[in-house]
Design a protein around this motif. Structure first.
Motif, PDB file in Angstrom:
ATOM      1  N   LEU A  21     -56.858   8.206 -20.026  1.00 22.90           N
ATOM      2  CA  LEU A  21     -55.718   7.324 -19.766  1.00 22.90           C
ATOM      3  C   LEU A  21     -54.411   7.989 -20.205  1.00 22.90           C
ATOM      4  N   THR A  22     -54.454   8.698 -21.311  1.00 23.50           N
ATOM      5  CA  THR A  22     -53.268   9.416 -21.783  1.00 23.50           C
ATOM      6  C   THR A  22     -52.884  10.521 -20.812  1.00 23.50           C
ATOM      7  N   ALA A  65     -61.459  15.627 -16.641  1.00 22.96           N
ATOM      8  CA  ALA A  65     -60.095  15.731 -17.168  1.00 22.96           C
ATOM      9  C   ALA A  65     -59.237  16.627 -16.276  1.00 22.96           C
ATOM     10  N   GLU A  66     -59.817  17.715 -15.783  1.00 25.64           N
ATOM     11  CA  GLU A  66     -59.077  18.596 -14.885  1.00 25.64           C
ATOM     12  C   GLU A  66     -58.646  17.848 -13.626  1.00 25.64           C
ATOM     13  N   ALA A  67     -59.516  17.014 -13.100  1.00 22.32           N
ATOM     14  CA  ALA A  67     -59.171  16.241 -11.913  1.00 22.32           C
ATOM     15  C   ALA A  67     -57.994  15.306 -12.201  1.00 22.32           C
ATOM     16  N   ILE A  68     -57.990  14.686 -13.386  1.00 23.47           N
ATOM     17  CA  ILE A  68     -56.876  13.809 -13.760  1.00 23.47           C
ATOM     18  C   ILE A  68     -55.595  14.619 -13.914  1.00 23.47           C
ATOM     19  N   PHE A  69     -55.678  15.748 -14.602  1.00 26.65           N
ATOM     20  CA  PHE A  69     -54.500  16.603 -14.781  1.00 26.65           C
ATOM     21  C   PHE A  69     -53.946  17.074 -13.435  1.00 26.65           C
ATOM     22  N   ALA A  74     -53.906   6.852 -10.761  1.00 26.23           N
ATOM     23  CA  ALA A  74     -54.995   7.254 -11.655  1.00 26.23           C
ATOM     24  C   ALA A  74     -55.231   6.200 -12.734  1.00 26.23           C
ATOM     25  N   VAL A  75     -54.156   5.625 -13.254  1.00 28.74           N
ATOM     26  CA  VAL A  75     -54.295   4.575 -14.264  1.00 28.74           C
ATOM     27  C   VAL A  75     -55.039   3.379 -13.681  1.00 28.74           C
ATOM     28  N   THR A  76     -54.665   2.967 -12.486  1.00 30.05           N
ATOM     29  CA  THR A  76     -55.337   1.850 -11.824  1.00 30.05           C
ATOM     30  C   THR A  76     -56.821   2.144 -11.631  1.00 30.05           C
ATOM     31  N   MET A  77     -57.130   3.368 -11.186  1.00 27.32           N
ATOM     32  CA  MET A  77     -58.524   3.757 -10.969  1.00 27.32           C
ATOM     33  C   MET A  77     -59.308   3.748 -12.276  1.00 27.32           C
TER      34      MET A  77
END
Length: 306
Positions: A101-102, A57-61, A112-115
């Protein structure tokens, strides 16, 4: 407190600044200042999948898409990382919600969404509808279009998820409603109380949105479990939203109501409840003109009558 008043209070609260519960606002969430984004600290403290889920999650943020991708390649099960809701807390703190996704949607991070989709993320997300309900409130429709074009449902509430349509209406976001309708959202999709999008819009005094929904197949005559219909809201003057455009839309809707063939003004709620409970309504002519009653609403009304 009436349902209509509750919605109006919510709209007034939505128009007020909310402090202490939002992440630093990305550039695509500036038009609706009260949109509450996932709060990084609150999210990270309540995630599934332990330390691995938090690292992902940290990576996404942080926008570290390649790092997040590598973590998912090592352990594909992490795709299910999401905020864990406490069953003892009916309403979690603001900002404590969502899934990967959120979080990507909150950053407006299309890569990120595509990944995530490529890594196996369900099209509606792990928290069904949460990403779309946020995306629909962005400054541009780009994020919502990406999710919907990838296969996200425009009506995630049908499967028990969050309603993007309800969010768009609550924020008076006509463009968001247009986007959902363009991707197949049902303007007559009612919740378990019989409240459909047209009724939501009228309760929120969003006459322009209600008019659009009616033009796209919605109805002023969907019956809720208290016998009320969107048409009844046209009998009450607006409290907050009374711009010339809104008043003009209300006038056109009233004219539609007068020409619907039910008579005007509409029957009072008690009469509607009684006639439906006794099986007298809707007649074939009423159904053709737009009166709808969800099966669950009809059953409750008939049970109450007997």
């Amino acid at each position: 407190m009436s349902r209509r008043l509750c919605i109006l209070v919510a709209l007034m609260l939505a128009a007020a600044p909310i402090g202490g519960c939002m992440a630093a606002a990305p550039s695509c969430y500036t038009k609706r200042a009260s949109v509450v984004l996932p709060d990084r600290n609150r999210v990270l403290a309540h995630l599934s999948n332990g330390a691995s889920g938090r690292a992902l999650a940290e990576a996404i943020f942080d926008g570290r898409v390649e790092d997040a991708h590598a973590m998912l390649l090592r352990d594909p099960r992490l795709i299910g990382t999401a905020v864990v809701d406490d069953p003892k807390v009916p309403q979690p703190p603001a900002g404590q919600y969502g899934d990967l996704l959120t979080f990507a949607t909150a950053r407006c991070d299309a890569d990120a969404v595509t990944m995530l989709f490529a890594a196996g993320m369900p099209k509606d997300g792990v928290k069904r509808g949460a990403a779309l309900s946020l995306a629909i409130l962005a400054d541009s429709p780009a994020m919502a279009e990406q999710l919907l074009s990838a296969g996200a449902s425009p009506d995630p509430q049908v499967g028990g998820g969050e309603s993007a349509m309800r969010n768009a209406i609550a924020f008076g976001h006509l463009g968001g409603v247009m986007t959902l309708l363009r991707h197949g959202a049902d303007p007559r999709q009612a919740d378990r109380f019989g409240i459909d999008p047209v009724r939501m819009a009228m309760d929120a005094e969003q006459a322009e949105i209600a008019e659009l929904l009616v033009e796209k197949g919605g109805t002023l005559w969907s019956v809720a479990d208290d016998g009320s219909m969107a048409a009844h809201a046209l009998l009450v003057p607006p409290v907050i939203f009374s711009s010339p455009e809104m008043l003009a839309a209300r006038t056109r809707l009233i004219e539609r109501g007068r020409n619907a063939g039910f008579g005007w003004p509409p029957p009072d709620r008690a009469t509607v409840k009684q006639q439906i409970a006794r099986g007298n309504w809707p007649t074939p002519a009423m159904a053709k003109a737009g009166m709808t009653v969800a099966p669950s609403v009809r059953e409750r009304l008939r049970a109450a009558e007997h």
